[in-house]
Design a protein around this motif. Sequence first.
Motif, short mmCIF file in Angstrom:
data_model
loop_
_atom_site.label_atom_id
_atom_site.label_comp_id
_atom_site.label_asym_id
_atom_site.label_seq_id
_atom_site.Cartn_x
_atom_site.Cartn_y
_atom_site.Cartn_z
N ASP A 75 -3.57 -6.34 -3.72
CA ASP A 75 -3.81 -6.72 -5.11
C ASP A 75 -2.73 -7.69 -5.62
O ASP A 75 -2.62 -7.94 -6.81
CB ASP A 75 -3.85 -5.48 -6.00
CG ASP A 75 -2.60 -4.63 -5.87
OD1 ASP A 75 -1.69 -5.03 -5.11
OD2 ASP A 75 -2.55 -3.57 -6.50
N ASN A 76 -1.85 -8.21 -4.68
CA ASN A 76 -0.77 -9.16 -5.00
C ASN A 76 0.29 -8.57 -5.93
O ASN A 76 0.96 -9.30 -6.64
CB ASN A 76 -1.34 -10.44 -5.61
CG ASN A 76 -2.15 -11.25 -4.60
OD1 ASN A 76 -1.76 -11.32 -3.43
ND2 ASN A 76 -3.25 -11.83 -5.04
N LYS A 77 0.39 -7.25 -5.91
CA LYS A 77 1.44 -6.58 -6.68
C LYS A 77 2.53 -6.09 -5.74
O LYS A 77 2.28 -5.81 -4.57
CB LYS A 77 0.87 -5.41 -7.46
CG LYS A 77 -0.06 -5.86 -8.61
CD LYS A 77 -0.49 -4.64 -9.43
CE LYS A 77 -1.40 -5.06 -10.59
NZ LYS A 77 -1.82 -3.92 -11.40
N THR A 78 3.72 -6.01 -6.28
CA THR A 78 4.88 -5.58 -5.48
C THR A 78 5.11 -4.08 -5.68
O THR A 78 5.13 -3.59 -6.81
CB THR A 78 6.14 -6.36 -5.88
OG1 THR A 78 5.89 -7.75 -5.69
CG2 THR A 78 7.33 -5.92 -5.03
N TYR A 79 5.25 -3.36 -4.56
CA TYR A 79 5.50 -1.91 -4.59
C TYR A 79 6.78 -1.61 -3.81
O TYR A 79 7.13 -2.34 -2.86
CB TYR A 79 4.31 -1.15 -3.99
CG TYR A 79 3.03 -1.30 -4.79
CD1 TYR A 79 2.74 -0.39 -5.82
CD2 TYR A 79 2.13 -2.33 -4.53
CE1 TYR A 79 1.59 -0.52 -6.57
CE2 TYR A 79 0.98 -2.47 -5.27
CZ TYR A 79 0.70 -1.55 -6.28
OH TYR A 79 -0.44 -1.69 -7.00
N HIS A 80 7.42 -0.46 -4.18
CA HIS A 80 8.65 -0.04 -3.50
C HIS A 80 8.36 1.16 -2.62
O HIS A 80 7.81 2.17 -3.08
CB HIS A 80 9.73 0.33 -4.52
CG HIS A 80 11.03 0.72 -3.90
ND1 HIS A 80 11.88 -0.20 -3.30
CD2 HIS A 80 11.63 1.93 -3.77
CE1 HIS A 80 12.94 0.42 -2.83
NE2 HIS A 80 12.82 1.73 -3.11
N VAL A 81 8.71 1.07 -1.33
CA VAL A 81 8.43 2.12 -0.36
C VAL A 81 9.53 3.17 -0.43
O VAL A 81 10.71 2.86 -0.18
CB VAL A 81 8.33 1.56 1.07
CG1 VAL A 81 8.06 2.68 2.06
CG2 VAL A 81 7.25 0.47 1.15
N VAL A 82 9.16 4.44 -0.78
CA VAL A 82 10.15 5.52 -0.88
C VAL A 82 10.03 6.50 0.27
O VAL A 82 10.89 7.38 0.44
CB VAL A 82 10.01 6.27 -2.21
CG1 VAL A 82 10.27 5.33 -3.37
CG2 VAL A 82 8.62 6.91 -2.34
N ASP B 104 12.55 1.93 1.68
CA ASP B 104 13.43 1.47 0.61
C ASP B 104 13.34 -0.05 0.40
O ASP B 104 14.25 -0.65 -0.18
CB ASP B 104 14.90 1.87 0.88
CG ASP B 104 15.09 3.38 0.86
OD1 ASP B 104 14.35 4.04 0.06
OD2 ASP B 104 15.92 3.88 1.63
N GLN B 105 12.26 -0.64 0.89
CA GLN B 105 12.05 -2.07 0.70
C GLN B 105 10.83 -2.30 -0.21
O GLN B 105 10.04 -1.39 -0.46
CB GLN B 105 11.81 -2.77 2.05
CG GLN B 105 12.95 -2.59 3.04
CD GLN B 105 14.21 -3.31 2.60
OE1 GLN B 105 14.17 -4.40 2.02
NE2 GLN B 105 15.37 -2.69 2.86
N ASN B 106 10.69 -3.51 -0.71
CA ASN B 106 9.54 -3.88 -1.50
C ASN B 106 8.47 -4.53 -0.60
O ASN B 106 8.81 -5.31 0.31
CB ASN B 106 9.92 -4.84 -2.62
CG ASN B 106 10.76 -4.18 -3.69
OD1 ASN B 106 10.68 -2.98 -3.89
ND2 ASN B 106 11.59 -4.96 -4.38
N VAL B 107 7.18 -4.21 -0.85
CA VAL B 107 6.07 -4.82 -0.10
C VAL B 107 5.03 -5.32 -1.10
O VAL B 107 4.88 -4.78 -2.21
CB VAL B 107 5.42 -3.82 0.88
CG1 VAL B 107 6.38 -3.42 1.97
CG2 VAL B 107 4.91 -2.58 0.14
N ILE B 108 4.33 -6.35 -0.70
CA ILE B 108 3.25 -6.89 -1.53
C ILE B 108 1.92 -6.47 -0.90
O ILE B 108 1.65 -6.77 0.27
CB ILE B 108 3.35 -8.42 -1.62
CG1 ILE B 108 4.67 -8.84 -2.26
CG2 ILE B 108 2.18 -8.98 -2.44
CD1 ILE B 108 4.90 -10.34 -2.27
#
Length: 876
Positions: A594-601, A587-591
């Motif tokens: 590719d320097n993009k931010t993703y949300h871990v579900v 439930d956190q965001n990771v970079i």
Amino acid sequence: MIKLKQINKYYNKGKENEIHVIHDVNLELPNTGLVSFLGPSGSGKTTLLNVIGGLDKAKGSISYDEIEIEKYKMNKVDKIRSQQIGYVFQNYNLLLEETVYSNLAIALEMIGIYDEEEQSKRIEYTLKAVGMYKYRKKRAYALSGGQQQRVSIARALVKQAKIIIADEPTGNLDSENTIEVMNILKKISKSSLVLMVTHNEEVANFYSDQVIRIKDGAILDRYMCDENQTLQTEQGNTIYLKDLSYKEEKGELVSLQYYASSEAKPLEIRIIEKNGTYYISGSEKLKLLEETNLKVLDQHYEALKQEHIEQFEYDTSWYKDTTRKENPFKKFGKAILKSFNKMRFAKKRAKFLYFAFGIIGVLLAICTIGFANYVIVDETHISLDEAYYQLESNKILSDTTISSQFEKMINNESIESISSIKFIQAQFSKKINFSESILYSFEIPLIGYYEANHVQLLCGQEPAVEEIILSKKLADQFIKKNTYYYPTYDSLLGIELQLYQGGAVTKVKVSGISDNPHNFGYLNDATYMKMNASSWQQVSSNQRLYSIEKKYNTYNILEGRDLTETDLESNNILLSSKYPNAIDKLDQNVILADNKTYHVVGIFEFVDGNTIADNFIIHQNKLDRAFTYFKDRCFTYEEYKLVEGRLPEKDTECIVSVYCSNEIGDNLDGIEIVGKYYAENTTLGFGALFTRTRVILSMNYNGGITFKVKDIGKINEVLEEKFYVVNSYEHIIKGLKEDQYTSLLVFGILSLALIVTISIFIYFIMRSRMISDIYPIGVYRSLGASKFKLFLQFISDIFVMVTLTSLLGYIFTTIIFDTIAANINNTLSMNALKSSIWISILGALLLYLLNFIFGLLPIVMLMRKTPAEIISKYDI
């Protein structure tokens, strides 16, 4: 019988100084008798005799019994001269360094009499006949003029010559020896034909059966001689006592005998004795007889008459015909021994010549060394052999164009296999004891054993996973450095090498040694392909993005939830449990990379214990295009599972990851998908797997590809104009040679110039030596020795001289260079100074060849001359 028809001879014909030395001579000569040729100097009598005897050539025809010679054929004339004609020269023409016996033995060998018993009997009989047997062991130079002429006559007789030609035989003799020699010739003429040139008309008329007068090259007169003639033989050093007046006076102490001519004057003599010594003085000048060379004969002088010539018996009926061809090996052996003795007893002046030939050997060795360094390429670091080819172009082309050409060659099956050679740094380390250890590093070109079907194993077996086969050359280098502990190929089996690839280290064991003479290491194919995969990983992200898949159940959710269709094109992802502190990222965001931010579900793990870390699963259609990205960055080896479809059978087929949304049957960029796979390691991250050929081609189409040719004709069918195929090994060698030729061109030119100089030097040295030997050459030719015999002796002389001088200098220089080169090359670990045993052998052969060609050239040119030309030109 000898017949001469229309004999003409010219000197300088067609020139202003033309001389018609023999003018239209027709002549018949008997089988026996003594025929003298008289005439003033320059009348042509000696030239005519030389033509009759085959020493000189002329136009016209000469017949010897049934043998007619219309045109002068040297070999044919030589045979007649050696078999039928004997020569008695004014200057004797004996081989001065040989004994009397040897001079006659050589004459017999010329006519094929090699039997020693027959030689001995003939020589003894002939020497006794001319009164020279007791001198048989003396060398010719130690004899007086009269004795040498007797030996010359014996040499003519010993071979049973039908014709004796005597050119001024008494010209250098005193009157006493003249009578003795002429008496022998007269006796010989009873059974042979004696042809004599002389200036002494009185001697000619007394001894000859007929006299032929020559003037201006033509026969002026011919007449038979009167047998009742006498010859005045009174000699100035002989006193005939009975031709002088005689008185005798006797006293108490002195008895005086007085011989005087009519012109004698009265003589007063006083004799004084003191202490046993007598002193004499007189009214006229006195000489003691003992101190003069006067010969005193108690007889009257009497002119020589025909009946005074002693009866001479020379019967050759007992001669045996033992003529045969000499064994060629024995003949050459005798020539070698003679040449060796000639060197052994050479004078000081000749020793400088031998030193010069030693220097020639040194100089030619330098030329050979230069040539070796000019043509021999240092193959130490060449890592291709003759089995491989490569595609080349004269233009700068794109990777796509190059790849397209390979596609065509693959599709028409003209290529057997495609390879890519990897250059890896290898190291072997081992601690022997507390003070000794081995650390050996070297660069090793690697290829899969799949490509080693053209080599054979010298020992060991095919490589298994994480095993390697070393080529013979690599093994030899290893043994050379560590020969004490690893002296043989078998001793290398099982040793462990560390292969360094970037930061990764692969350990392999040596399983065998191949017969490949080049630098090569053969890996188990799976290990080889895995190392190629590793090299790609080093330049790729260590984070893999996987598209969602539900069909094959390849992962499980540990925490959170799974992705659904509602997550399509969102930034929601699943995080691998292997990710550092993965649970904390839920439930956190990771970079990501590719320097993009993703949300871990959710947190997941791969089925079957997959140990891949730092991987994500994301549901985005753009990942469908991962196939396009990965297809040129993939490798194939055994660590995968085919879960659907089949394995690729053609280079235009592939299988894709279960995480790729493309299905079996899809065709992307000309590549057909024929199956889906799942893997437990990094293979899963490749996206697609291809055939071995396609993988190597994809990774190396920018120029690192080599291939084996199946059908060069088929290659030419599809080869575009801008491309050409070359043998990889030959291509490298050619490039190295071109660089080497450019850098060593000056040295090559200097070497060539040096060889030319050596050749000229050899010619003039051998010409000088030939001229110093011109006397025996002239003697041999005048006696009828064949040109081949003289060539053989010169070949022998050159062979012995070169072997004992030039060859020693050549070998000495070569050994010194090889020793220096070995030390320098070992120090530099490369062939900086190059040498070759075969080039050295070729150089030695060239040494002999140059000496034979240019050393024999003077004698070849000399042998074109007639014996008379040799004798007159060099004033023998």
